[in-house]
Write a protein that holds these residues in place. Structure first.
Motif, mmCIF file in Angstrom:
data_model
loop_
_atom_site.group_PDB
_atom_site.id
_atom_site.type_symbol
_atom_site.label_atom_id
_atom_site.label_comp_id
_atom_site.label_asym_id
_atom_site.label_seq_id
_atom_site.Cartn_x
_atom_site.Cartn_y
_atom_site.Cartn_z
ATOM 1 N N THR A 120 0.821 -1.206 0.000
ATOM 2 C CA THR A 120 0.000 0.000 0.000
ATOM 3 C C THR A 120 0.856 1.257 0.000
ATOM 4 N N GLU A 121 2.050 1.203 0.586
ATOM 5 C CA GLU A 121 2.928 2.364 0.563
ATOM 6 C C GLU A 121 3.530 2.571 -0.823
ATOM 7 N N ALA A 122 3.719 1.498 -1.560
ATOM 8 C CA ALA A 122 4.320 1.601 -2.887
ATOM 9 C C ALA A 122 3.292 2.006 -3.944
ATOM 10 N N THR A 123 2.024 1.761 -3.724
ATOM 11 C CA THR A 123 0.995 2.017 -4.722
ATOM 12 C C THR A 123 0.869 3.477 -5.131
ATOM 13 N N PRO A 124 0.917 4.480 -4.225
ATOM 14 C CA PRO A 124 0.752 5.859 -4.672
ATOM 15 C C PRO A 124 1.752 6.299 -5.733
ATOM 16 N N ALA A 125 2.960 5.756 -5.736
ATOM 17 C CA ALA A 125 3.940 6.128 -6.746
ATOM 18 C C ALA A 125 3.428 5.776 -8.139
ATOM 19 N N LEU A 126 2.594 4.764 -8.252
ATOM 20 C CA LEU A 126 2.046 4.377 -9.539
ATOM 21 C C LEU A 126 0.959 5.345 -9.988
ATOM 22 N N ASP A 127 0.478 6.180 -9.102
ATOM 23 C CA ASP A 127 -0.596 7.104 -9.403
ATOM 24 C C ASP A 127 -0.090 8.489 -9.797
ATOM 25 N N LEU A 128 1.171 8.595 -10.173
ATOM 26 C CA LEU A 128 1.742 9.874 -10.576
ATOM 27 C C LEU A 128 1.918 9.893 -12.088
ATOM 28 N N LEU A 129 1.515 10.998 -12.697
ATOM 29 C CA LEU A 129 1.616 11.153 -14.146
ATOM 30 C C LEU A 129 2.695 12.173 -14.483
#
Length: 74
Positions: free
Chosen positions: A11-20
Motif C-alpha cells: 500500500t505504501e508503494a501504490t501511490p507512486a504508480l498514481d503519478l503522471l
C-alpha cells in the motif's frame, strides 16, 4: 526483529504508480506543454516536484476535470 507485513509495503508503494508525467497529462487532456504548465502555475492542477521532475497525481487530474465539468454545467 520482524519485517512489516507485505500488505503494508504494497500500500505504501501504490501511490507512486498514481503519478503522471507532464507528457502523460498532455496526452490525456490533449493540450500542449505550455497549457499544462499554465494550469500547474495557476494552481488549477495540483502537482509535486521530485528532484527536477514534475508529477501530477491522478486524483489531481480527476479533480481538475470534475471541477471544470461542474463549472461548465453551472
Amino acid at each position: 526483529m520482524a519485517s512489516p507485513p507485505l500488505t503494508v509495503l504494497h500500500t505504501e508503494a501504490t501511490p507512486a504508480l498514481d503519478l503522471l508525467t507532464v507528457p502523460q497529462v498532455m496526452a490525456r487532456l490533449q493540450l500542449g506543454r505550455s497549457a499544462v504548465y499554465d494550469l500547474v502555475r495557476s494552481g488549477q492542477l495540483a502537482s509535486i516536484t521530485l528532484g527536477r521532475a514534475r508529477r501530477i497525481p491522478t486524483h489531481a487530474l480527476t479533480d481538475f476535470i470534475r471541477t471544470r465539468l461542474e463549472q461548465e454545467t453551472a
